[in-house]
Scaffold this active site. Structure first.
Site, PDB file in Angstrom:
ATOM      1  N   ARG A  47      50.239  34.513  34.187  1.00  0.00           N
ATOM      2  CA  ARG A  47      50.046  35.797  33.523  1.00  0.00           C
ATOM      3  C   ARG A  47      50.442  36.918  34.471  1.00  0.00           C
ATOM      4  O   ARG A  47      50.781  36.672  35.633  1.00  0.00           O
ATOM      5  CB  ARG A  47      48.566  35.975  33.151  1.00  0.00           C
ATOM      6  CG  ARG A  47      47.643  35.832  34.364  1.00  0.00           C
ATOM      7  CD  ARG A  47      46.201  36.131  34.028  1.00  0.00           C
ATOM      8  NE  ARG A  47      45.295  35.796  35.115  1.00  0.00           N
ATOM      9  CZ  ARG A  47      45.019  36.574  36.150  1.00  0.00           C
ATOM     10  NH1 ARG A  47      45.624  37.766  36.265  1.00  0.00           N
ATOM     11  NH2 ARG A  47      44.171  36.199  37.096  1.00  0.00           N
ATOM     12  N   HIS A  73      46.449  33.769  52.633  1.00  0.00           N
ATOM     13  CA  HIS A  73      46.547  33.549  51.188  1.00  0.00           C
ATOM     14  C   HIS A  73      47.795  34.277  50.693  1.00  0.00           C
ATOM     15  O   HIS A  73      47.860  35.501  50.722  1.00  0.00           O
ATOM     16  CB  HIS A  73      45.289  34.074  50.502  1.00  0.00           C
ATOM     17  CG  HIS A  73      45.190  33.721  49.056  1.00  0.00           C
ATOM     18  ND1 HIS A  73      43.990  33.694  48.379  1.00  0.00           N
ATOM     19  CD2 HIS A  73      46.128  33.373  48.142  1.00  0.00           C
ATOM     20  CE1 HIS A  73      44.204  33.356  47.117  1.00  0.00           C
ATOM     21  NE2 HIS A  73      45.502  33.165  46.951  1.00  0.00           N
TER      22      HIS A  73
END
Length: 363
Positions: free
Chosen positions: A285, A203
């Site tokens: 964000r 990941h």
């Protein structure tokens, strides 16, 4: 750069005691951290000209960003339309396909029957060639991601809203549970996104910084492959991927940022295995784990967010090409205990009796 800006923190009542320790003026929210009207009211009462949403609750909400801007305040984050794109899993996926960025094969399913059809091999869009040039084979174990055709709703995040399904499971029950959780994230009754699971994968997150003049750079990558229940346990920067592969992923992240007219700080996430790398989602964000990127680059990411919001071009924000030095590791400390007999893990808030922080050269 130290701006020394006067600030006020909007805090819930239960967090007031902790917040008072940081020495910044506080304002108590009448409801909770999703109280849009309350936050904007506090900003006006204290003479604020901008709002930084942090990295939770409303930080990815296009409705919050739009409300802030409509009340003549600056939202320290991406444009509202960009938040709408990445707040919708299906729309973000379509953006990636249009930008020629690999995604896992998948499609929207509206009931358990369509889910079963997909699992039996009907497939979906997004099947791309592997590194060897061969078409990827369909498998029966897949992952459901919550989605919604509405452009204004959030569809989960932070590792929530994802589960594995396979033929032989109770698909009616799995679909109903997923759809119910999807609605809890604000999604409508429009279905779920089913995607082929990417197994044995790393990941990888790419940190992107974009100004309001269409200049975009990457600030290297992070790896968060060690997880439990889709919650990150260890974050490492930079990742262990070979440089040529990293560059391909960096290029795809920047391409997606351009395609979405991105401004500000963002994290583009990919799964990487022997078949290739596949775009998962974008967190539009600041993330909790941004500090490991700061550690290897020496760049204050929050400072960069404010500079972008002020309209500064990248060459003024970062006066020389970013470099990566060393490694940085962030770990999640969990207040839990394990039952020795059953091996079950449960929350625990008992007093901490012993703590031994890591130590050694360079730590």
């Amino acid at each position: 750069m130290d701006r020394s800006l006067p600030a006020v923190i909007a805090t819930a009542a239960e967090d007031r005691a902790l917040s008072e320790r940081i020495g910044v003026p506080l304002a108590q929210l009448p409801n909770n951290y999703t109280d849009i009207e309350g936050i904007i009211k506090i900003a006006h009462e204290h003479g604020c000209d901008s709002i930084h949403p942090g990295y939770g609750f409303l930080s990815e909400s296009d409705q919050f960003a739009q409300a802030v801007r409509e009340h003549d305040l600056t939202f320290i984050g991406p444009q509202t339309d960009t938040l709408k794109i990445f707040g919708d899993k299906l729309r973000a996926r379509d953006l990636a396909v249009d930008a020629q960025v690999s995604v896992a094969p998948g499609r929207v399913v509206r009931d358990a029957t369509e889910l079963e059809e997909f699992l039996k091999g009907s497939g979906g869009s997004g099947i791309l060639k592997s590194r060897a040039g061969k078409k990827r084979q369909s498998v029966s174990v897949l992952a459901i991601y919550f989605t919604n055709s509405s452009l204004r709703s959030l569809a989960g995040g932070g590792g929530r809203g994802i589960r594995a399904v396979k033929l032989g499971d109770d698909l009616e029950d799995s679909f109903a549970r997923c759809l119910g959780e999807s609605k809890a994230f604000g999604a409508s009754n429009s279905g779920l996104l089913i995607e082929q699971a990417i197994t044995n994968a790393q990941h990888i997150e790419v940190q992107i910084l974009a100004d309001s003049h269409k200049n975009i750079i990457h600030l290297f990558d992070r790896e968060c492959s060690l997880q439990r229940r889709h919650q990150k346990l260890v974050e490492v920067a930079p990742s262990s991927l070979p440089p040529p592969l990293k560059q391909k992923i960096f290029d795809d992240a920047i391409a997606l940022a351009h395609a979405s007219n991105y401004e500000g700080m963002g994290t583009f996430e990919f799964l990487v295995n022997d078949d290739g790398h596949f775009f998962m989602e974008c967190n539009p964000r600041l993330q909790v784990e941004h500090t490991v990127t700061e550690s290897i680059t020496g760049i204050d990411l929050v400072e960069c967010q404010f500079a972008v919001a002020e309209g500064a071009p990248l060459q003024e924000i970062i006066d020389q090409p970013p470099t990566s030095k060393g490694f940085s590791v962030q770990t999640r400390i969990l207040a839990e205990k394990m039952d020795i007999t059953s091996k079950k893990i449960s929350p625990s808030c008992e007093p901490l009796s012993q703590f031994e922080p890591p130590s050694g050269h360079g730590i």
